[in-house]
Design a protein around this motif. Structure first.
Motif, PDB file in Angstrom:
ATOM      1  N   ASP A   6       0.821  -1.221   0.000  1.00 50.95           N
ATOM      2  CA  ASP A   6       0.000   0.000   0.000  1.00 50.95           C
ATOM      3  C   ASP A   6       0.848   1.261   0.000  1.00 50.95           C
ATOM      4  OD1 ASP A   6      -2.244   1.533  -0.088  1.00 50.95           O
ATOM      5  OD2 ASP A   6      -2.726   1.371   2.032  1.00 50.95           O
ATOM      6  N   ASP A   7       0.165   2.327  -0.390  1.00 49.46           N
ATOM      7  CA  ASP A   7       0.678   3.697  -0.312  1.00 49.46           C
ATOM      8  C   ASP A   7       1.907   3.937  -1.174  1.00 49.46           C
ATOM      9  OD1 ASP A   7       0.717   6.298   0.398  1.00 49.46           O
ATOM     10  OD2 ASP A   7       0.705   5.970   2.560  1.00 49.46           O
ATOM     11  N   ASP A   9       1.385   5.459  -4.271  1.00 52.06           N
ATOM     12  CA  ASP A   9       0.984   6.439  -5.284  1.00 52.06           C
ATOM     13  C   ASP A   9       0.885   7.849  -4.730  1.00 52.06           C
ATOM     14  OD1 ASP A   9      -1.090   6.001  -3.638  1.00 52.06           O
ATOM     15  OD2 ASP A   9      -2.595   5.694  -5.171  1.00 52.06           O
ATOM     16  N   ILE A  47     -10.589   8.186   6.034  1.00 49.16           N
ATOM     17  CA  ILE A  47      -9.332   8.519   6.698  1.00 49.16           C
ATOM     18  C   ILE A  47      -8.613   9.665   5.971  1.00 49.16           C
ATOM     19  CG2 ILE A  47      -8.992   6.200   7.695  1.00 49.16           C
ATOM     20  CD1 ILE A  47      -6.541   6.545   5.486  1.00 49.16           C
ATOM     21  N   LYS A  50      -5.546   9.283   2.927  1.00 52.50           N
ATOM     22  CA  LYS A  50      -5.678   8.663   1.604  1.00 52.50           C
ATOM     23  C   LYS A  50      -5.342   9.646   0.475  1.00 52.50           C
ATOM     24  CE  LYS A  50     -10.428   9.866   0.939  1.00 52.50           C
ATOM     25  NZ  LYS A  50     -11.771   9.495   0.602  1.00 52.50           N
ATOM     26  N   THR A  51      -4.919   9.090  -0.651  1.00 48.13           N
ATOM     27  CA  THR A  51      -4.671   9.924  -1.826  1.00 48.13           C
ATOM     28  C   THR A  51      -5.985  10.105  -2.576  1.00 48.13           C
ATOM     29  OG1 THR A  51      -2.563   8.778  -1.994  1.00 48.13           O
ATOM     30  CG2 THR A  51      -3.172  10.182  -3.837  1.00 48.13           C
ATOM     31  N   ARG A  52      -6.657   8.996  -2.815  1.00 48.20           N
ATOM     32  CA  ARG A  52      -7.942   9.048  -3.523  1.00 48.20           C
ATOM     33  C   ARG A  52      -8.964   8.151  -2.839  1.00 48.20           C
ATOM     34  NH1 ARG A  52      -4.315   9.557  -8.185  1.00 48.20           N
ATOM     35  NH2 ARG A  52      -3.739   7.442  -7.662  1.00 48.20           N
ATOM     36  N   GLY A  53      -8.896   6.854  -3.145  1.00 47.56           N
ATOM     37  CA  GLY A  53      -9.977   5.985  -2.662  1.00 47.56           C
ATOM     38  C   GLY A  53      -9.574   4.991  -1.594  1.00 47.56           C
ATOM     39  N   ASN A  54      -8.452   5.232  -0.919  1.00 51.85           N
ATOM     40  CA  ASN A  54      -7.930   4.319   0.109  1.00 51.85           C
ATOM     41  C   ASN A  54      -7.922   2.861  -0.341  1.00 51.85           C
ATOM     42  OD1 ASN A  54      -6.664   3.609   2.419  1.00 51.85           O
ATOM     43  ND2 ASN A  54      -8.413   3.928   3.777  1.00 51.85           N
ATOM     44  N   ALA A  55      -7.124   2.627  -1.373  1.00 50.70           N
ATOM     45  CA  ALA A  55      -6.990   1.282  -1.925  1.00 50.70           C
ATOM     46  C   ALA A  55      -5.675   0.646  -1.489  1.00 50.70           C
ATOM     47  CB  ALA A  55      -7.021   1.356  -3.451  1.00 50.70           C
ATOM     48  N   ALA A 117      -9.432  -1.505  10.194  1.00 50.79           N
ATOM     49  CA  ALA A 117      -9.019  -0.540   9.165  1.00 50.79           C
ATOM     50  C   ALA A 117     -10.169  -0.168   8.232  1.00 50.79           C
ATOM     51  CB  ALA A 117      -7.854  -1.105   8.365  1.00 50.79           C
ATOM     52  N   ARG A 120     -12.435   2.289  11.259  1.00 51.03           N
ATOM     53  CA  ARG A 120     -11.944   3.405  12.072  1.00 51.03           C
ATOM     54  C   ARG A 120     -10.510   3.753  11.675  1.00 51.03           C
ATOM     55  NH1 ARG A 120      -8.161   1.356  15.737  1.00 51.03           N
ATOM     56  NH2 ARG A 120      -8.415  -0.811  16.371  1.00 51.03           N
ATOM     57  N   VAL A 122      -6.611   3.489  12.355  1.00 50.74           N
ATOM     58  CA  VAL A 122      -5.714   2.533  13.006  1.00 50.74           C
ATOM     59  C   VAL A 122      -4.350   3.217  13.147  1.00 50.74           C
ATOM     60  CG1 VAL A 122      -4.589   0.295  12.708  1.00 50.74           C
ATOM     61  CG2 VAL A 122      -6.940   0.589  11.955  1.00 50.74           C
ATOM     62  N   ARG A 145       3.440   4.275   7.041  1.00 52.36           N
ATOM     63  CA  ARG A 145       1.998   4.100   7.220  1.00 52.36           C
ATOM     64  C   ARG A 145       1.403   3.031   6.301  1.00 52.36           C
ATOM     65  NH1 ARG A 145      -0.738   7.538   9.826  1.00 52.36           N
ATOM     66  NH2 ARG A 145       0.531   9.293   9.169  1.00 52.36           N
ATOM     67  N   GLY A 146       2.052   2.816   5.173  1.00 48.72           N
ATOM     68  CA  GLY A 146       1.538   1.850   4.192  1.00 48.72           C
ATOM     69  C   GLY A 146       1.378   0.440   4.749  1.00 48.72           C
ATOM     70  N   GLY A 149      -2.368  -0.487   5.427  1.00 53.28           N
ATOM     71  CA  GLY A 149      -3.146  -0.960   4.278  1.00 53.28           C
ATOM     72  C   GLY A 149      -2.643  -2.315   3.788  1.00 53.28           C
TER      73      GLY A 149
HETATM   74  P1  ATP Z   1      -5.311   5.189  -4.402  1.00 54.83           P
HETATM   75  O1  ATP Z   1      -6.772   5.003  -4.221  1.00 54.83           O
HETATM   76  O2  ATP Z   1      -4.997   6.035  -5.548  1.00 54.83           O
HETATM   77  O3  ATP Z   1      -4.578   3.879  -4.399  1.00 54.83           O
HETATM   78  P2  ATP Z   1      -5.237   5.778  -1.742  1.00 54.83           P
HETATM   79  O4  ATP Z   1      -6.404   6.658  -1.567  1.00 54.83           O
HETATM   80  O5  ATP Z   1      -5.310   4.315  -1.618  1.00 54.83           O
HETATM   81  O6  ATP Z   1      -4.729   6.009  -3.159  1.00 54.83           O
HETATM   82  P3  ATP Z   1      -2.942   5.627  -0.159  1.00 54.83           P
HETATM   83  O7  ATP Z   1      -1.863   6.269  -0.923  1.00 54.83           O
HETATM   84  O8  ATP Z   1      -3.028   4.153  -0.167  1.00 54.83           O
HETATM   85  O9  ATP Z   1      -4.242   6.298  -0.673  1.00 54.83           O
HETATM   86  O10 ATP Z   1      -2.896   6.139   1.343  1.00 54.83           O
HETATM   87  C1  ATP Z   1      -3.700   5.638   2.375  1.00 54.83           C
HETATM   88  C2  ATP Z   1      -2.833   5.469   3.615  1.00 54.83           C
HETATM   89  O11 ATP Z   1      -3.636   5.331   4.773  1.00 54.83           O
HETATM   90  C3  ATP Z   1      -1.968   4.228   3.567  1.00 54.83           C
HETATM   91  O12 ATP Z   1      -0.742   4.538   4.147  1.00 54.83           O
HETATM   92  C4  ATP Z   1      -2.711   3.213   4.433  1.00 54.83           C
HETATM   93  O13 ATP Z   1      -1.860   2.276   5.021  1.00 54.83           O
HETATM   94  C5  ATP Z   1      -3.336   4.119   5.456  1.00 54.83           C
HETATM   95  N1  ATP Z   1      -4.590   3.615   5.988  1.00 54.83           N
HETATM   96  C6  ATP Z   1      -5.535   2.897   5.357  1.00 54.83           C
HETATM   97  N2  ATP Z   1      -6.579   2.647   6.166  1.00 54.83           N
HETATM   98  C7  ATP Z   1      -6.298   3.215   7.358  1.00 54.83           C
HETATM   99  C8  ATP Z   1      -6.974   3.300   8.599  1.00 54.83           C
HETATM  100  N3  ATP Z   1      -8.157   2.755   8.788  1.00 54.83           N
HETATM  101  N4  ATP Z   1      -6.378   3.973   9.610  1.00 54.83           N
HETATM  102  C9  ATP Z   1      -5.174   4.556   9.405  1.00 54.83           C
HETATM  103  N5  ATP Z   1      -4.484   4.514   8.280  1.00 54.83           N
HETATM  104  C10 ATP Z   1      -5.017   3.853   7.244  1.00 54.83           C
END
Ligand code: ATP
Length: 427
Positions: A6-7, A9, A47, A50-55, A117, A120, A122, A145-146, A149
């Protein structure tokens, strides 16, 4: 072995899903064969990081010891992430977790972690503790932080096949086109949708006349087709005319499942959580500058402000008609003491109004005869004690309503996927 990532992008480029097709090829060379579809998971959409959709993504691979096995696979994954992640962006903090043949305890802990995750915020230390406790191999970059995810993607992938799940076919752009304006023939997208809906969904927003399958940034994704039926998804994709693509990858996902929502009472809601809460409308909707609507619901213990923001477009036409006393369930994310609506279930409309009675002789509405004295007709002198209770047409039907596809969260379940009898899908 499960590989969670994760994370990687940023809004300036990359998409974590892009690592799936790249790693598919890379890992084959060192004996890591993908044994299931890659997983694309969505976590709590509220949260702030996130950059966009928390994927996040998870790959399940079988290892062949002759080719170097685990060590070589892990090394190759790290090398790929290091060469593709956008390290220059302060908000990009990649994390990779490797989980090799987890025992029962590890499986249980991973599932519980991913549940947290989804619902709430985390803390990174919760992820670090889990990794340490079970001796998982993991790699943190920058603030790390990645790994939240990455662990969660594995936790969700463990049993997603047995749970509600959907698919997304992502078409990636050729390297020379990344960053340029996307060339997709909109007419062909509307046609593909017409042929394959509702087995595919959220490809277009018909009411607002927009295609919604393509992102707008500099990432390598040209478009994604979502749905429940793999054949129909491929059919839709083959009907779309576009710039030449680099390749397509099919993911199994928790998109469109409402996996982030839990049912609680108003007083149990916490900042950044995603919920379904029951209440009665206690303040009527008020429009604010920018076209945002706010109203209030209450239960026995507490009240909460609810919002339908401007991008939710025609959904606001439903919200605008709410009246005090309507019984509803609201679905959405709780942020800054406000519930941001994704859906609403209007369970019971308050369609009764109490009015002064009508004079049975002349048919005119009667006047109050004074406090607790009933009603009197001035002309005929008729007297009636009780107010009249009438049913009014509210111009609104009970049932479930949702925001349009253009405003939908990736993880939100489109009403077209629900079995509820009273539902009003937005398309
Ligand atoms: P994209 O959709 O383009 O992949 P993104 O929206 O997924 O981007 P990320 O770049 O993945 O965004 O950033 C989300 C960050 O938040 C990651 O570091 C992930 O580990 C963290 N994260 C995800 N869920 C939680 C949560 N419930 N609590 C705290 N941190 C979180």
């Amino acid at each position: 072995m499960f590989i969670g990532i994760d994370d990687t992008d940023s809004t300036e480029g990359m998409c974590t899903t892009y690592l799936a097709p790249i790693l598919y090829e890379e890992l084959r060379e060192c004996g890591g064969i993908l044994v299931e579809l890659p997983y694309l998971v969505r976590l709590n959409p509220n949260i702030p990081y996130k950059t966009r959709g928390n994927a996040a993504i998870c790959l399940k691979v079988s290892l062949s010891p002759e080719n170097g096995g685990k060590e070589r696979v892990e090394e190759r994954v790290m090398r790929c992430v290091e060469s593709l992640a956008v390290f220059s962006d302060p908000r990009t903090n990649p994390g990779i977790v490797f989980v090799d043949e987890p025992d029962e305890d590890a499986v249980e802990d991973l599932k519980n972690f991913s549940k947290a995750a989804l619902h709430r915020i985390v803390e990174i230390d919760e992820a670090r503790n889990l990794i340490k406790e079970h001796n998982f191999d993991a790699r943190e970059y920058k603030n790390g932080r990645g790994i939240i995810g990455a662990l969660s993607a594995i936790g969700i992938a463990l049993d997603l096949k047995e749970k509600d799940h959907t698919y997304e076919l992502i078409a990636y752009r050729r390297r020379e086109n990344i960053g340029k304006k996307r060339r997709i023939d909109e007419g062909s997208v509307f046609y593909a949708d017409r042929i394959t809906y509702p087995k595919t969904w959220d490809t277009v927003d018909l009411t607002n006349g927009r295609i919604v399958l393509a992102p707008s940034g500099k990432d390598p994704v040209l478009y994604g087709i979502r749905g429940d039926d793999i054949d129909e998804i491929f059919k839709a994709s083959n009907l779309i005319e576009s710039e030449p693509i680099w390749g397509k990858t099919l993911f199994m996902t928790n998109q469109g499942t409402d996996g982030h929502l839990t049912r609680v009472s108003i007083k149990e809601m916490e900042e950044y959580g995603s919920y379904i809460v029951k209440g009665t409308v206690s303040k009527v909707p008020v429009a604010m500058e920018g076209g945002h609507l706010f109203f209030e619901i209450s239960d026995d213990s507490k009240s909460v402000r609810c919002s339908a923001f401007e991008p939710t477009k025609q959904f606001r036409n439903i919200i605008r008609k709410l009246k005090i006393g309507d019984e509803v369930d609201v679905y959405g994310g709780f942020k800054k003491d406000t519930m941001n609506l994704e859906k609403i279930n209007i369970k019971k409309l308050n369609d009764l109004v109490s009015r002064n009675p009508i004079c049975p002789i002349c048919g005119k509405r009667m006047k109050s005869a004074g406090r607790d004295q009933g009603f009197r007709c001035k002309r005929c002198k008729t007297e009636i004690k009780e107010r009249e209770i009438d049913k009014v047409d509210r111009g609104l039907k009970e049932g479930l309503y949702e925001v349009p596809p253009s405003a939908r969260r990736h993880i939100s379940k489109p009403l077209i996927r629900m079995n509820e009898e009273k539902r009003h899908p937005s398309r």
